[in-house]
Structures are given as C-alpha cells and as structure tokens.
Design a protein around this motif. Structure first.
Motif, PDB file in Angstrom:
ATOM      1  N   THR A  64       0.924  -1.176   0.075  1.00 24.78           N
ATOM      2  CA  THR A  64       0.047  -0.015  -0.009  1.00 24.78           C
ATOM      3  C   THR A  64       0.807   1.103  -0.024  1.00 24.78           C
ATOM      4  OG1 THR A  64      -0.160   0.372   2.295  1.00 24.78           O
ATOM      5  CG2 THR A  64      -1.503  -1.373   1.726  1.00 24.78           C
ATOM      6  N   SER A  65       0.389   2.462   0.068  1.00 18.12           N
ATOM      7  CA  SER A  65       1.151   3.663  -0.165  1.00 18.12           C
ATOM      8  C   SER A  65       1.542   4.074   1.243  1.00 18.12           C
ATOM      9  CB  SER A  65       0.298   4.687  -0.900  1.00 18.12           C
ATOM     10  OG  SER A  65      -0.823   5.162  -0.282  1.00 18.12           O
ATOM     11  N   ASP A  66       0.950   3.669   2.250  1.00 21.26           N
ATOM     12  CA  ASP A  66       1.021   4.263   3.582  1.00 21.26           C
ATOM     13  C   ASP A  66       2.324   3.846   4.119  1.00 21.26           C
ATOM     14  OD1 ASP A  66      -1.627   4.791   3.120  1.00 21.26           O
ATOM     15  OD2 ASP A  66      -2.369   4.390   5.183  1.00 21.26           O
ATOM     16  N   TRP A  67       2.807   4.824   4.846  1.00 21.53           N
ATOM     17  CA  TRP A  67       3.829   4.614   6.051  1.00 21.53           C
ATOM     18  C   TRP A  67       3.317   3.711   7.167  1.00 21.53           C
ATOM     19  CZ3 TRP A  67       8.825   4.833   4.157  1.00 21.53           C
ATOM     20  CH2 TRP A  67       9.152   5.759   3.323  1.00 21.53           C
ATOM     21  N   TRP A  68       4.352   2.923   7.784  1.00 20.19           N
ATOM     22  CA  TRP A  68       3.749   1.985   8.865  1.00 20.19           C
ATOM     23  C   TRP A  68       3.783   2.940  10.154  1.00 20.19           C
ATOM     24  CZ3 TRP A  68       2.248  -2.653   9.958  1.00 20.19           C
ATOM     25  CH2 TRP A  68       2.080  -3.290  11.241  1.00 20.19           C
ATOM     26  N   ASP A  69       2.758   2.868  11.001  1.00 18.39           N
ATOM     27  CA  ASP A  69       2.429   3.234  12.218  1.00 18.39           C
ATOM     28  C   ASP A  69       1.545   2.491  12.846  1.00 18.39           C
ATOM     29  OD1 ASP A  69       2.380   4.929  14.244  1.00 18.39           O
ATOM     30  OD2 ASP A  69       0.980   6.339  13.420  1.00 18.39           O
ATOM     31  N   THR A  70       1.771   2.152  14.360  1.00 16.14           N
ATOM     32  CA  THR A  70       0.795   1.258  15.039  1.00 16.14           C
ATOM     33  C   THR A  70      -0.051   2.053  15.865  1.00 16.14           C
ATOM     34  OG1 THR A  70       2.524   0.911  16.688  1.00 16.14           O
ATOM     35  CG2 THR A  70       2.307  -0.736  14.951  1.00 16.14           C
ATOM     36  N   HIS A  71      -0.055   3.393  15.710  1.00 20.15           N
ATOM     37  CA  HIS A  71      -0.973   4.109  16.728  1.00 20.15           C
ATOM     38  C   HIS A  71      -2.057   4.788  15.744  1.00 20.15           C
ATOM     39  CE1 HIS A  71       2.641   3.579  19.058  1.00 20.15           C
ATOM     40  NE2 HIS A  71       1.797   3.322  20.110  1.00 20.15           N
ATOM     41  N   HIS A  72      -3.143   4.656  16.012  1.00 16.26           N
ATOM     42  CA  HIS A  72      -4.388   5.133  15.125  1.00 16.26           C
ATOM     43  C   HIS A  72      -5.462   5.787  16.193  1.00 16.26           C
ATOM     44  CE1 HIS A  72      -2.540   2.484  12.566  1.00 16.26           C
ATOM     45  NE2 HIS A  72      -2.835   1.428  13.198  1.00 16.26           N
ATOM     46  N   THR A  73      -5.966   6.928  15.527  1.00 16.99           N
ATOM     47  CA  THR A  73      -6.959   7.523  16.089  1.00 16.99           C
ATOM     48  C   THR A  73      -8.246   6.706  16.221  1.00 16.99           C
ATOM     49  OG1 THR A  73      -8.497   9.550  16.444  1.00 16.99           O
ATOM     50  CG2 THR A  73      -7.544   9.011  14.166  1.00 16.99           C
ATOM     51  N   ALA A  74      -8.974   7.043  17.269  1.00 15.52           N
ATOM     52  CA  ALA A  74     -10.196   6.404  17.225  1.00 15.52           C
ATOM     53  C   ALA A  74     -11.313   7.090  16.570  1.00 15.52           C
ATOM     54  CB  ALA A  74     -10.772   5.983  18.596  1.00 15.52           C
ATOM     55  N   ASP A  75     -11.043   8.407  16.199  1.00 21.44           N
ATOM     56  CA  ASP A  75     -12.057   9.357  15.631  1.00 21.44           C
ATOM     57  C   ASP A  75     -12.318   9.065  14.167  1.00 21.44           C
ATOM     58  OD1 ASP A  75     -12.133  10.742  18.067  1.00 21.44           O
ATOM     59  OD2 ASP A  75     -10.455  12.086  17.364  1.00 21.44           O
ATOM     60  N   GLU A  76     -13.360   9.431  13.552  1.00 24.86           N
ATOM     61  CA  GLU A  76     -13.844   9.300  12.248  1.00 24.86           C
ATOM     62  C   GLU A  76     -12.854  10.098  11.401  1.00 24.86           C
ATOM     63  OE1 GLU A  76     -17.461  10.041   9.258  1.00 24.86           O
ATOM     64  OE2 GLU A  76     -17.846   9.128  11.021  1.00 24.86           O
ATOM     65  N   THR A  77     -12.244   9.441  10.268  1.00 25.12           N
ATOM     66  CA  THR A  77     -11.482   9.979   9.283  1.00 25.12           C
ATOM     67  C   THR A  77     -11.943  10.061   7.923  1.00 25.12           C
ATOM     68  OG1 THR A  77     -10.145   8.098   9.213  1.00 25.12           O
ATOM     69  CG2 THR A  77      -9.350   9.708  10.842  1.00 25.12           C
ATOM     70  N   TYR A  78     -11.481  10.972   7.150  1.00 20.22           N
ATOM     71  CA  TYR A  78     -11.739  11.089   5.539  1.00 20.22           C
ATOM     72  C   TYR A  78     -10.480  10.984   4.918  1.00 20.22           C
ATOM     73  CZ  TYR A  78     -13.643  13.302   1.400  1.00 20.22           C
ATOM     74  OH  TYR A  78     -14.115  13.621   0.145  1.00 20.22           O
ATOM     75  N   ASN A  79     -10.611   9.800   3.999  1.00 21.45           N
ATOM     76  CA  ASN A  79      -9.421   9.577   3.125  1.00 21.45           C
ATOM     77  C   ASN A  79      -8.257   9.622   3.716  1.00 21.45           C
ATOM     78  OD1 ASN A  79     -11.086   9.231   0.885  1.00 21.45           O
ATOM     79  ND2 ASN A  79     -11.276  11.520   0.334  1.00 21.45           N
ATOM     80  N   PRO A  80      -8.128   8.885   4.864  1.00 15.88           N
ATOM     81  CA  PRO A  80      -6.548   8.811   5.425  1.00 15.88           C
ATOM     82  C   PRO A  80      -5.512   8.459   4.606  1.00 15.88           C
ATOM     83  CG  PRO A  80      -7.934   7.063   6.429  1.00 15.88           C
ATOM     84  CD  PRO A  80      -8.891   7.825   5.509  1.00 15.88           C
ATOM     85  N   LYS A  81      -4.376   8.846   4.749  1.00 10.13           N
ATOM     86  CA  LYS A  81      -3.210   8.526   4.098  1.00 10.13           C
ATOM     87  C   LYS A  81      -1.923   8.152   4.857  1.00 10.13           C
ATOM     88  CE  LYS A  81      -4.485  11.301   0.293  1.00 10.13           C
ATOM     89  NZ  LYS A  81      -4.022  12.407  -0.752  1.00 10.13           N
ATOM     90  N   GLY A  82      -2.337   7.841   6.421  1.00  9.09           N
ATOM     91  CA  GLY A  82      -1.286   7.431   7.050  1.00  9.09           C
ATOM     92  C   GLY A  82      -0.226   8.420   7.299  1.00  9.09           C
ATOM     93  N   PRO A  83       0.898   8.318   8.025  1.00  7.08           N
ATOM     94  CA  PRO A  83       2.014   9.177   8.492  1.00  7.08           C
ATOM     95  C   PRO A  83       2.584   9.834   7.230  1.00  7.08           C
ATOM     96  CG  PRO A  83       2.375   7.195   9.723  1.00  7.08           C
ATOM     97  CD  PRO A  83       1.249   7.058   8.646  1.00  7.08           C
ATOM     98  N   SER A  84       3.380  11.049   7.435  1.00  5.33           N
ATOM     99  CA  SER A  84       3.752  11.518   6.445  1.00  5.33           C
ATOM    100  C   SER A  84       4.890  11.029   5.877  1.00  5.33           C
ATOM    101  CB  SER A  84       3.853  13.132   6.387  1.00  5.33           C
ATOM    102  OG  SER A  84       4.373  13.439   7.748  1.00  5.33           O
ATOM    103  N   THR A  85       5.630  10.421   6.793  1.00 12.06           N
ATOM    104  CA  THR A  85       6.883   9.809   6.677  1.00 12.06           C
ATOM    105  C   THR A  85       7.016   8.730   7.650  1.00 12.06           C
ATOM    106  OG1 THR A  85       8.023  11.175   8.420  1.00 12.06           O
ATOM    107  CG2 THR A  85       8.285  12.050   6.473  1.00 12.06           C
TER     108      THR A  85
END
Length: 357
Positions: free
Chosen positions: A289-310
C-alpha cells in the motif's frame, strides 16, 4: 506469512533469542513478516496439482471463456469501488502488536481498483516498455521461502534470517526467477508478480496511470461491502468446507498439504471474488500500500486517511500463501505488516488503484 527485512543480522539473532521468552501470545509477531526488509539481510503445485479441483472450480478460468493470459491491465480490468463509510481495524486484534486496533470509522471517496493482483504477464509488458530493472535484480538477491528452493541452490547459501530461518537470501532470485536462478515463470504468467519492492510497484503504477492504494482503500475494498468480518467473504475461513483463498494448510513451516490446490502462488483469477468482484484480496501474495507504517491510530472518524507523512517501512496487506493461523494469522482484512520500500520476497506483490473522476 510475510517476508523478512534487511537490517543487521545481529538484530535478528537477538530477536531469535528473545522469542522463546515472549510466550505464545507473542509468537505470531515473530513469524518473519517484517524480516525480509533489505536492511535486515546481510517447486510447488499449480495447475497440475492433484488438489487443483478444490480451488479451480471457483476460478474465473473455469467459468469464463477468456484465458487469463489474454487479459489487459487497463481501466477495463478495474472495478469502481463506491464511496462510503466502513469500520477499519478491529477491537479484537489477532496480533495486537501490529496496530490492528482500535476499530474506527473511515469515510472514503470512490476509486477504481485492479480486479486482480498484477500478474507476471502484465509486469513483463511494463518491463519491455520501460526497461525497468527491479531492485532485486540490482541488489543481486531476494528472499525466498526455504521450502521452495532447490537443493542445488540451497547448497550455495550460508546465511539465513535468525528470527525466521525459513527465509533465505537467494542470489539470482527476482521476478523472472521466483525461487532462484534455476526457476522461471514460463508456466506462471497468470500468477502474481513477486520479488517487487514498493519502489518497483510504484514505478509500475505510474507507468499504468495508476497508484498504490492507501491502507484504508485497500481494507475497505477487501471487505467487499461487509462490516466487521474477518475475511472478505465472512467469518469462516472455509465456508461449507470450500477454500476461498490460497493460504497454508498443514504445519508451518514443515508441511503444506496444498489442500486448496496450491503450495505456492495461484493464478490471479483463482478462488471466488469478494462482494466488489475483487480476486485474491487475502492470501496468495502480500500487497503493497502507499502508507507509511504506524501502529498508533486515532479512534475518531477520518476522511480519506493516508497514514503518516514519513516513516521507515511501508504497509502491506492481505497475507500470502505462506500464512497459517497457528503462526501468522495475517490473512484477515484488518491484519497488516510492513517492510522497507526496497524489500522484496517470494510472497510479495501488489495491485493498483486509480482515483475516480
């Protein structure tokens, strides 16, 4: 199962020493899913398999006259995924360390997704048109599952990934030679291309006028319109005793019975499609996928999320033919893993998406 990574062998050896101390709940994280990254590195059954019928009767090949070899990888081989809101992740993670939780609402615009994983045939067209040389070819080696390597090739290898000894760095392994220099893809042109790094996959997508999916897009598409289900088709791995994906049967890593018809990759058209008419969203080959790896996510609703910038690693989804519940339960929609962008392995491929007008 996923592939390892390229870092110092000393780090991996330390991990190998620690794994027995972590207990059963932690073993899943040590399956080698991230250990085929480039910074971590210092023949199976197919159409002639005696188990072929179990999977083949559901395949497109068995139900449509057009052979897979004649497909074209254009917009006509894509599916429009409708806009909508879905529950991404899970509050009951199979592998908590991977950052599968929390379950959260995600809103996405519509987009197109490839019906199939990119095949060897389609990747060959790209290479012929552009002269692209994959990173596995540039590095001169790539990771291959030990059980698929010939004895001749195995005798030349004196290194392994300590934390996942079934992963071996094989000189001459690349997309044309999936198990090493004495293998080829002549009878696997309709199988997913393997040994492609994130950078290679991105180059293909750009050439095709497409892009890699975000993790949210991938997971939304994989669910096929179902909410809070383990797999693209529901919660049972084998509904009514039938195989819906190419994963490991038997005891990992010593015996794959091939009950689903394959002990390595299967054609990109094999097994039933999900509710969005997408094939092999889990099993067969991991998908970048295009996203950078992260294991911490918000529980809030998001719109077209793209993951961390780096980041250091890129997210891959879907698991592969090497995944087994007892050791690498990552062929679930919410499951995830990671590798560095220059990593490649014998169970790692991709598919593309395109933004809708």
């Amino acid at each position: 199962m996923a592939a390892p990574g390229r870092s110092d062998y000393s780090t991996l050896q330390l991990l190998a020493l620690l794994l027995p101390l972590l207990g059963p709940a932690k073993v899943l994280a040590g399956c080698g899913c991230g250990d085929t990254s480039r910074d971590g590195h210092g023949h199976g059954e197919g159409l002639d398999s005696p188990h072929r019928g179990a999977a083949f009767k559901y395949s497109r090949e068995a139900n449509e006259p057009e052979p897979a070899q004649k497909q074209t990888q254009g917009r006509e081989q894509m599916v429009l995924i409708p806009s909508g809101v879905f529950t991404m992740g899970t509050d009951e993670p199979g592998i908590p360390q991977d950052g599968e939780s929390p379950a959260r609402k995600v809103r996405l615009d519509s987009f197109y997704m490839d019906t199939y994983e990119v095949s060897n045939l389609e990747f060959e067209k790209f290479v012929k048109a552009t002269g692209h040389v994959t990173e596995a070819e540039k590095f001169g080696d790539s990771f291959v599952f030990e059980g698929l390597i010939s004895e001749d090739v195995k005798s030349t290898i004196d290194q392994a990934v300590a934390a996942a000894p079934w992963w071996l760095p094989v000189k001459g392994a690349d997309w044309r030679h999936p198990e090493g220099p004495d293998s080829n893809i002549l009878n696997r042109m309709d199988h997913p291309v393997l040994h492609v790094s994130w950078n290679d996959a991105s180059a293909f997508c750009t050439w095709a006028g497409k892009r890699l999916p975000t993790e949210a897009e991938w997971e939304y598409a994989s669910r096929g319109g179902l909410e809070n289900r383990l797999f693209p088709w529901g919660n049972k791995l084998e509904p009514k005793g039938e195989h819906y994906a190419n994963v490991w049967q038997g005891e990992f890593p010593t015996q794959n019975t091939g009950e689903d018809g394959y002990v390595q990759t299967s054609p990109v058209t094999a097994f039933p499609a999900n509710g969005y008419s997408l094939y092999n969203m889990v099993g067969n080959a991991w998908e970048w996928t295009s996203d950078w790896w992260d294991t911490h996510h918000t529980a809030d609703e998001t719109y077209n999320p793209k993951g961390p910038s780096t980041g250091k690693d890129k997210v891959k989804k879907g698991g592969s033919y090497m995944c087994h519940e007892s050791y690498c339960y990552r062929y679930r929609c919410a499951a995830r893993s990671q590798n560095t962008p220059d990593s490649s392995a014998s169970n790692l491929g991709f598919r593309c998406v395109a933004s809708a007008p």
